[in-house]
Scaffold this motif. Structure first.
Motif, PDB file in Angstrom:
ATOM      1  N   ARG A 103     -29.394 -20.797  67.441  1.00 25.62           N
ATOM      2  CA  ARG A 103     -28.278 -20.649  68.367  1.00 25.62           C
ATOM      3  C   ARG A 103     -28.658 -21.153  69.763  1.00 25.62           C
ATOM      4  O   ARG A 103     -27.834 -21.780  70.447  1.00 25.62           O
ATOM      5  CB  ARG A 103     -27.834 -19.181  68.438  1.00 25.62           C
ATOM      6  CG  ARG A 103     -26.614 -18.966  69.335  1.00 25.62           C
ATOM      7  CD  ARG A 103     -25.468 -19.885  68.896  1.00 25.62           C
ATOM      8  NE  ARG A 103     -24.386 -19.901  69.839  1.00 25.62           N
ATOM      9  CZ  ARG A 103     -23.318 -19.102  69.758  1.00 25.62           C
ATOM     10  NH1 ARG A 103     -23.238 -18.213  68.775  1.00 25.62           N
ATOM     11  NH2 ARG A 103     -22.352 -19.192  70.632  1.00 25.62           N
ATOM     12  N   VAL A 104     -29.885 -20.881  70.186  1.00 25.89           N
ATOM     13  CA  VAL A 104     -30.349 -21.418  71.471  1.00 25.89           C
ATOM     14  C   VAL A 104     -30.292 -22.939  71.448  1.00 25.89           C
ATOM     15  O   VAL A 104     -29.830 -23.575  72.399  1.00 25.89           O
ATOM     16  CB  VAL A 104     -31.776 -20.931  71.786  1.00 25.89           C
ATOM     17  CG1 VAL A 104     -32.316 -21.623  73.035  1.00 25.89           C
ATOM     18  CG2 VAL A 104     -31.801 -19.426  71.966  1.00 25.89           C
ATOM     19  N   ALA A 105     -30.764 -23.536  70.355  1.00 24.95           N
ATOM     20  CA  ALA A 105     -30.773 -24.997  70.249  1.00 24.95           C
ATOM     21  C   ALA A 105     -29.359 -25.569  70.307  1.00 24.95           C
ATOM     22  O   ALA A 105     -29.120 -26.609  70.940  1.00 24.95           O
ATOM     23  CB  ALA A 105     -31.462 -25.417  68.951  1.00 24.95           C
ATOM     24  N   GLU A 106     -28.419 -24.904  69.652  1.00 26.54           N
ATOM     25  CA  GLU A 106     -27.034 -25.393  69.681  1.00 26.54           C
ATOM     26  C   GLU A 106     -26.441 -25.297  71.086  1.00 26.54           C
ATOM     27  O   GLU A 106     -25.776 -26.232  71.558  1.00 26.54           O
ATOM     28  CB  GLU A 106     -26.196 -24.592  68.685  1.00 26.54           C
ATOM     29  CG  GLU A 106     -26.539 -24.865  67.239  1.00 26.54           C
ATOM     30  CD  GLU A 106     -25.837 -23.921  66.280  1.00 26.54           C
ATOM     31  OE1 GLU A 106     -25.699 -24.284  65.099  1.00 26.54           O
ATOM     32  OE2 GLU A 106     -25.416 -22.816  66.712  1.00 26.54           O
ATOM     33  N   LEU A 153     -25.206 -28.468  75.993  1.00 25.01           N
ATOM     34  CA  LEU A 153     -25.304 -28.737  77.432  1.00 25.01           C
ATOM     35  C   LEU A 153     -25.961 -30.092  77.681  1.00 25.01           C
ATOM     36  O   LEU A 153     -25.518 -30.858  78.547  1.00 25.01           O
ATOM     37  CB  LEU A 153     -26.104 -27.633  78.119  1.00 25.01           C
ATOM     38  CG  LEU A 153     -25.420 -26.279  78.264  1.00 25.01           C
ATOM     39  CD1 LEU A 153     -26.393 -25.250  78.815  1.00 25.01           C
ATOM     40  CD2 LEU A 153     -24.198 -26.389  79.167  1.00 25.01           C
ATOM     41  N   ALA A 154     -27.015 -30.390  76.938  1.00 26.84           N
ATOM     42  CA  ALA A 154     -27.716 -31.660  77.128  1.00 26.84           C
ATOM     43  C   ALA A 154     -26.853 -32.846  76.709  1.00 26.84           C
ATOM     44  O   ALA A 154     -27.027 -33.967  77.220  1.00 26.84           O
ATOM     45  CB  ALA A 154     -29.019 -31.657  76.337  1.00 26.84           C
ATOM     46  N   ILE A 211     -31.154 -27.749  57.649  1.00 27.95           N
ATOM     47  CA  ILE A 211     -30.428 -27.066  58.719  1.00 27.95           C
ATOM     48  C   ILE A 211     -30.683 -27.823  60.013  1.00 27.95           C
ATOM     49  O   ILE A 211     -31.838 -28.083  60.374  1.00 27.95           O
ATOM     50  CB  ILE A 211     -30.893 -25.607  58.870  1.00 27.95           C
ATOM     51  CG1 ILE A 211     -30.653 -24.836  57.577  1.00 27.95           C
ATOM     52  CG2 ILE A 211     -30.174 -24.928  60.035  1.00 27.95           C
ATOM     53  CD1 ILE A 211     -31.207 -23.428  57.591  1.00 27.95           C
ATOM     54  N   VAL A 212     -29.634 -28.197  60.709  1.00 26.84           N
ATOM     55  CA  VAL A 212     -29.784 -28.951  61.949  1.00 26.84           C
ATOM     56  C   VAL A 212     -28.996 -28.271  63.065  1.00 26.84           C
ATOM     57  O   VAL A 212     -28.015 -27.562  62.822  1.00 26.84           O
ATOM     58  CB  VAL A 212     -29.293 -30.411  61.810  1.00 26.84           C
ATOM     59  CG1 VAL A 212     -30.102 -31.148  60.757  1.00 26.84           C
ATOM     60  CG2 VAL A 212     -27.807 -30.458  61.499  1.00 26.84           C
ATOM     61  N   ALA A 213     -29.458 -28.473  64.277  1.00 29.26           N
ATOM     62  CA  ALA A 213     -28.712 -28.044  65.462  1.00 29.26           C
ATOM     63  C   ALA A 213     -27.856 -29.221  65.897  1.00 29.26           C
ATOM     64  O   ALA A 213     -28.376 -30.270  66.290  1.00 29.26           O
ATOM     65  CB  ALA A 213     -29.671 -27.638  66.573  1.00 29.26           C
ATOM     66  N   TYR A 214     -26.563 -29.046  65.828  1.00 35.60           N
ATOM     67  CA  TYR A 214     -25.675 -30.148  66.181  1.00 35.60           C
ATOM     68  C   TYR A 214     -24.483 -29.617  66.974  1.00 35.60           C
ATOM     69  O   TYR A 214     -23.732 -28.782  66.460  1.00 35.60           O
ATOM     70  CB  TYR A 214     -25.186 -30.876  64.923  1.00 35.60           C
ATOM     71  CG  TYR A 214     -24.442 -32.143  65.253  1.00 35.60           C
ATOM     72  CD1 TYR A 214     -25.140 -33.293  65.610  1.00 35.60           C
ATOM     73  CD2 TYR A 214     -23.062 -32.174  65.244  1.00 35.60           C
ATOM     74  CE1 TYR A 214     -24.456 -34.463  65.929  1.00 35.60           C
ATOM     75  CE2 TYR A 214     -22.376 -33.327  65.570  1.00 35.60           C
ATOM     76  CZ  TYR A 214     -23.084 -34.478  65.908  1.00 35.60           C
ATOM     77  OH  TYR A 214     -22.414 -35.634  66.230  1.00 35.60           O
ATOM     78  N   PRO A 215     -24.347 -30.057  68.243  1.00 37.26           N
ATOM     79  CA  PRO A 215     -25.240 -30.940  68.988  1.00 37.26           C
ATOM     80  C   PRO A 215     -26.588 -30.265  69.273  1.00 37.26           C
ATOM     81  O   PRO A 215     -26.651 -29.045  69.372  1.00 37.26           O
ATOM     82  CB  PRO A 215     -24.496 -31.194  70.292  1.00 37.26           C
ATOM     83  CG  PRO A 215     -23.079 -30.830  70.029  1.00 37.26           C
ATOM     84  CD  PRO A 215     -23.149 -29.706  69.021  1.00 37.26           C
ATOM     85  N   GLY A 216     -27.599 -31.058  69.410  1.00 33.91           N
ATOM     86  CA  GLY A 216     -28.926 -30.539  69.686  1.00 33.91           C
ATOM     87  C   GLY A 216     -30.006 -31.478  69.197  1.00 33.91           C
ATOM     88  O   GLY A 216     -30.875 -31.905  69.970  1.00 33.91           O
TER      89      GLY A 216
END
Length: 352
Positions: A107-110, A115-116, A171-176
């Motif tokens: 969740r932090v990564a997402e 933001l990035a 599992i991916v962080a997207y966006p991230g």
């Protein structure tokens, strides 16, 4: 002027005899709420402080996660980061930090990856191991305490989620993914320093309120730094040290305004951490026992107040003593305009 003792920091020796240019200045802001004001007013003042830091040459503006306290309005850290980034143009905006015991790394990564994506090359991710609150509130946040091993494992997860795109990942962080948001390990002891060193990441030390292991933590970090770690993001140690500062037009006014943080820490020691920031006073030690006041002086040892010349001289020595690659400044005031004025005065003096 140095508060609570000055001079060299015992045990720190860095490039003795070599001249160094001034390290960059940054700001750590906790969105402080003053007595008689509201959270909305505090957030608006923090945005103005970020704009002042940007125009005065600071490198970063960080906000820190805290919960269940009425004098700090920075509980929703990533929300504030987006608000501040949207209100500024060039300054880097980050967390100082996001407290990993309270959050799942994905969740932090997402959140940070989003933001990035909105603000490319402007977002930082500082990560802390403390919950940023009391134990009861930590339980309500549904994560709880984190040991050093868990903390390092969570950071490794974040490196995978925010690092280069991995087609094989389930599992991916997207966006991230692919944003490669710069990460910083926060700490106040040798434990945090060890994590930063083992992972090969920059280390930001909370010397503005916990200076007792400053020398030892810096030594551990530099001696143990592993540039070959799979998670390494830098080739050599990078240290960010924090200091409380208050700059005013006169030393006397700065001394009086600095009493706000002294009263805050005195109240903290008495269990009154939730109180909004008080008005400045001439004698903050009045009514305190000798032990209480010594505790405040010790916790605020890495502090500087006075005119711009006074504080720049103190920070120059602080940088030399610690070998700091960057200095993170923290300023508390009851009147937000005093904090903003201090940021401007110091930034302008630092660049001259």
């Amino acid at each position: 002027m140095t508060v609570g003792g000055g001079g060299a920091i015992r045990g720190v020796v860095y490039n003795e005899g070599m001249s160094r240019s001034r390290p960059p200045l940054s700001v750590l802001d906790l969105v402080p709420v003053s007595a008689g004001s509201t959270a909305a007013e505090a957030i608006a003042a923090t945005v103005e402080a970020a704009r002042a830091a940007e125009t005065s040459g600071y490198k970063r503006f960080w906000v820190a996660e805290h919960h269940n306290t009425l004098n700090i309005a920075s509980s929703a850290t990533t929300v504030l980061m987006g608000h501040i980034a949207g209100a500024t143009s060039t300054i880097r905006v980050g967390s100082g930090g996001i407290m990993l015991p309270n959050h799942a790394p994905l969740r932090v990564a997402e959140d940070v990856g989003t933001l990035a994506t909105i603000y490319p090359d402007r977002i930082d991710l500082g990560l802390g191991r403390a919950p940023g609150t009391d134990p009861s509130t930590a339980r309500e946040l549904r994560r709880g305490a984190s040991d050093v091993v868990d903390f390092a494992a969570d950071i490794r997860d974040l490196v995978r989620y925010l690092g280069p795109v991995r087609p094989e990942a389930k599992i991916v962080a997207y966006p991230g993914q692919g944003t490669n948001v710069p990460m910083y390990v926060l700490g106040s002891t040798t434990a945090g320093a060890s994590v930063a060193a083992v992972l090969g990441m920059p280390f930001a030390i909370a010397s503005h309120f916990a200076p007792h292991q400053l020398a030892e933590a810096l030594e551990v970090y530099r001696d143990s730094f592993n540039a070959d770690a799979p998670t390494a993001t830098i080739a050599e140690p990078h240290v960010m040290v924090a200091a409380n500062v208050l700059v005013a037009d006169t030393a006397e006014r700065a001394r009086r305004e600095f009493s706000v943080i002294q009263q805050m820490f005195l109240s903290l020691g008495r269990g009154g951490a939730r109180k909004p920031l008080p008005q400045p006073v001439d004698h903050p030690e009045a009514g305190a026992t000798m032990l209480e006041w010594q505790r405040v002086q010790t916790m605020l040892r890495c502090s500087f107040h006075g005119t711009a010349d006074d504080v720049t001289a103190g920070l120059d020595q602080f940088a030399a003593d610690t070998g700091a690659d960057e200095i993170i400044t923290v300023t508390y005031s009851h009147d937000p305009s005093v904090r903003i004025d201090s940021i401007r005065r110091l930034g302008e003096a630092w660049l001259t």
